[in-house]
Design an enzyme around this catalytic site. Structure first.
Site, PDB file in Angstrom:
ATOM      1  N   CYS A   2       0.800  -1.236   0.000  1.00 30.74           N
ATOM      2  CA  CYS A   2       0.000   0.000   0.000  1.00 30.74           C
ATOM      3  C   CYS A   2       0.830   1.282   0.000  1.00 30.74           C
ATOM      4  O   CYS A   2       0.676   2.131  -0.879  1.00 30.74           O
ATOM      5  CB  CYS A   2      -0.938   0.015   1.205  1.00 30.74           C
ATOM      6  SG  CYS A   2      -2.136  -1.337   1.234  1.00 30.74           S
TER       7      CYS A   2
ATOM      8  N   HIS B  45      -1.310   6.227   2.081  1.00 31.62           N
ATOM      9  CA  HIS B  45      -1.379   5.173   3.098  1.00 31.62           C
ATOM     10  C   HIS B  45      -2.132   5.713   4.311  1.00 31.62           C
ATOM     11  O   HIS B  45      -2.075   6.908   4.599  1.00 31.62           O
ATOM     12  CB  HIS B  45       0.035   4.738   3.484  1.00 31.62           C
ATOM     13  CG  HIS B  45       0.081   3.637   4.481  1.00 31.62           C
ATOM     14  ND1 HIS B  45      -0.667   2.495   4.357  1.00 31.62           N
ATOM     15  CD2 HIS B  45       0.785   3.500   5.632  1.00 31.62           C
ATOM     16  CE1 HIS B  45      -0.412   1.696   5.379  1.00 31.62           C
ATOM     17  NE2 HIS B  45       0.457   2.291   6.163  1.00 31.62           N
TER      18      HIS B  45
END
Length: 483
Positions: free
Chosen positions: A82, A138
Site C-alpha cells: 500500500c 497510506h
C-alpha cells in the site's frame, strides 16, 4: 459613391488595426477548467467483469465506467504494498528513486520524494479546490491529513471490527473474513460514498480535485450478508491453479513471498477448507465496493459536473487468492502487481481497451496534461494522453514493479520478466501462458527478448528507508535465507 468611400475607409481601418494585432492564447476561465474525480480502491486485483479475472465477479458499475472511457488492461503498480504504491502514484517516482519500498516511511521522510509536490497540493496550487476522504495515501496516522487539503477523514478505516474473530485463522487481527456487519451503512466505504454524494451536489466556485479512497476488498474481508448471497459456495469457482506451479520458481522468489508474512499459508487454507470462503469473501467485498463506486458515479452524473470531469479509477496493487499457492499481495507476479485502471472524461474515447504496458505513476503526468497544466520534469511517469488520443500510438515504455531493491518485474505487452536480488530470474510469455505457470527463462528462443527486458532493470537503487514493517522483515528474512 460616397457610401462606397465610407466602406473603403472602414476596410482600411480594419486592415491597419489588424496588422498591429497580436493573437493571444485565450486561457479557459476558472470555472471551465476540467475537474478530477480520483477513485482509489484497496487491494483490488483483476476480478472485475471487464478484466475477466474471475468468471463470476459481478461489478456492473466499474464495467459501465470502462464503457464510458478507456480501460488499461495491462496496468501495473510500482510496488505490491500500500504505502510505496500510493507514494509512487502521488509523486510519480519509482520506489527505487525515493527509497520508499514498504509500509514506512512517509513521503516527507524521503530526501528525494519530499522534494516533489504531491498531486493534491499541485492541483491546489493550480487554483483547484481540493478535498478527499478515505484511503488516498497510506492510512497511517496523520498521513492523509498532511498531504491532502480539506481531508474529511477515514470514516472508520478498515472497520467495523467484531468483538471476536469470525474466521478460525489465528494470525494477524486484520486477517479475518466472513459476513459482518448487518447493513451497508455500517461500513466505512458506504459512509465515504455518502460523503462524496453530498460533495458532488454542492455548488463549486472553483474547479475541483476530489479523492475518494475505498478500503474494501482489503482485509478484513467483511461485507453484509446480501453480498455473500451473490456468490453461493456450492457454485463458486476457485482460481485456476496447477499442483506443481512452484517447481520452476527460484528459492528466492518463493521465500520473499512467504517468509515473515502475516497472511495464512496455502497449506493452512486448504487443510482448514477455507479456500472457497476466502474467495467468496473477496468477491463479496468487490461487489460491495463496486456498488459504492456506482453511487459516486450516479452523483457525478446527476449533478452539474459530469460533462467536465476526468474520472480515474485504479487499485494500488493486486491480490492472490490461491494462485502461486499464496494469499495476499507482496509478489512480483501478475496477480500481485496488475491492477484495474480506467480513465474517463471529456474527449476521451468510449469503450476502448488498451493493452500497452502502463503504470500507476503515469496517472499524475496524465492528469496534468489533460487539465492543461505544466509538466513536472521530476516526474518519472509518462503521460498517457498519446494513447488516449490514439490507442495504436507508438509506446516504447515498459512497466516496472519492485519489492525491495534488487527485486524487479519488467512488463511489456506480451511478457513478464522477474529478476531477484540474488540474480535468479523468471520469464513468462502471456500469449502462450497467461496464468504464468511456465517459467521459460532458460528457453533459447526467448534469449533476445529476455535481454531487452533485463536491460530495463534499474542500476541506481535508493537504499531502503524505514524499518520494522512486514515488508521490511520479509525482505530481510529472504536476504538472510539466500545468502
Amino acid at each position: 459613391m460616397k457610401k462606397n468611400n465610407h466602406i473603403i475607409v472602414l476596410l482600411g481601418i480594419i486592415l491597419i488595426t489588424s496588422c498591429g494585432y497580436k493573437k493571444t492564447k485565450i486561457e479557459p476561465k476558472e470555472k471551465d477548467k476540467p475537474n478530477v474525480l480520483f477513485i482509489a480502491i484497496d487491494d483490488l486485483n483483476d476480478w472485475i467483469g471487464v478484466l475477466g479475472g474471475h468468471p463470476q465477479a459481478k461489478t456492473p458499475h466499474m464495467d459501465r465506467l470502462a464503457q464510458r472511457g478507456v480501460l488499461f488492461s495491462n496496468a501495473h503498480c510500482q510496488a505490491p504494498v500500500c504505502n510505496p504504491s500510493r507514494a509512487s502514484v502521488m509523486t510519480s517516482l519509482y520506489p527505487s528513486t525515493s527509497g520508499i519500498y514498504f509500509l514506512n516511511p512517509d513521503i516527507i521522510e524521503s530526501p528525494v520524494a519530499s522534494k516533489n509536490i504531491v498531486m493534491p497540493k499541485r492541483f491546489q496550487q493550480e487554483g483547484y479546490n481540493v478535498f478527499a476522504a478515505g484511503k488516498i495515501f497510506h492510512n497511517g496516522k496523520g498521513i492523509n491529513e498532511t498531504h491532502i487539503p480539506n481531508y474529511a477523514g477515514q470514516f472508520g478505516g478498515f472497520g467495523p471490527m467484531p468483538e471476536q474473530k469470525i474466521s478460525t485463522y489465528p494470525g494477524h487481527p486484520l486477517w479475518d473474513w466472513g459476513v459482518y456487519p448487518e447493513s451497508d451503512d455500517q461500513m466505512p466505504d458506504y459512509k465515504i460514498a455518502s460523503w462524496a454524494e453530498k460533495k458532488l451536489t454542492k455548488k463549486q466556485d472553483q474547479p475541483f480535485w476530489m479523492g475518494v479512497g475505498f478500503y474494501r476488498p482489503h482485509v478484513p474481508q467483511f461485507a453484509p450478508q446480501k453480498w455473500f448471497d451473490m456468490y453461493p459456495l456450492e457454485s463458486l469457482q476457485l482460481p485456476k491453479t496447477i499442483s506443481d506451479d512452484l517447481d520452476d520458481i527460484p528459492p528466492y522468489g518463493i521465500d520473499i513471498t512467504r517468509l515473515k508474512h502475516v497472511s495464512p499459508t496455502f497449506e493452512w487454507v486448504t487443510e482448514n477448507e477455507e479456500w472457497k470462503p476466502l474467495v467468496q469473501s473477496y468477491l463479496a467485498c468487490v461487489s460491495f465496493v463496486d456498488d459504492q463506486v456506482g453511487r459516486v458515479l450516479d452523483a457525478l452524473d446527476n449533478g452539474d459536473y459530469g460533462d467536465n470531469t476526468y474520472v480515474v479509477l485504479f487499485s494500488d496493487h493486486g491480490f492472490h487468492l490461491g494462485e502461486k499457492e499464496r494469499f495476499a499481495k507482496r509478489s512480483l507476479w501478475e496477480d500481485g502487481a496488475r491492477v484495474p485502471m480506467i480513465i474517463v472524461g471529456p474527449d476521451i474515447p468510449k469503450g476502448k481497451v488498451i493493452n500497452k504496458p502502463v503504470q500507476l505513476l503515469d496517472i499524475y503526468p496524465t492528469l496534468l496534461e489533460l487539465c492543461h497544466l505544466k509538466t513536472d520534469p521530476k516526474h518519472e511517469g509518462n503521460s498517457l494522453v498519446p494513447l488516449l488520443k490514439n490507442m495504436d500510438a507508438e509506446w516504447p515504455h515498459y512497466a516496472r514493479t519492485c519489492f525491495g531493491p534488487g527485486n524487479y518485474a519488467i512488463i511489456s505487452e506480451q511478457y513478464r520478466f522477474i529478476q531477484y536480488n540474488d540474480g535468479s530470474e523468471e520469464f513468462y510469455d502471456h500469449k502462450n501462458d497467461p496464468q504464468e505457470w511456465n517459467n521459460v527463462i532458460s528457453s533459447p528462443e526467448y534469449a533476445e527478448v529476455i535481454g531487452k527486458h533485463r536491460n530495463q532493470v534499474p542500476t541506481n537503487r535508493h537504499h531502503i528507508l524505514g524499518n520494522g514493517s512486514t515488508g521490511h522483515e520479509s525482505y530481510e528474512a529472504t536476504e538472510i535465507e539466500n545468502h
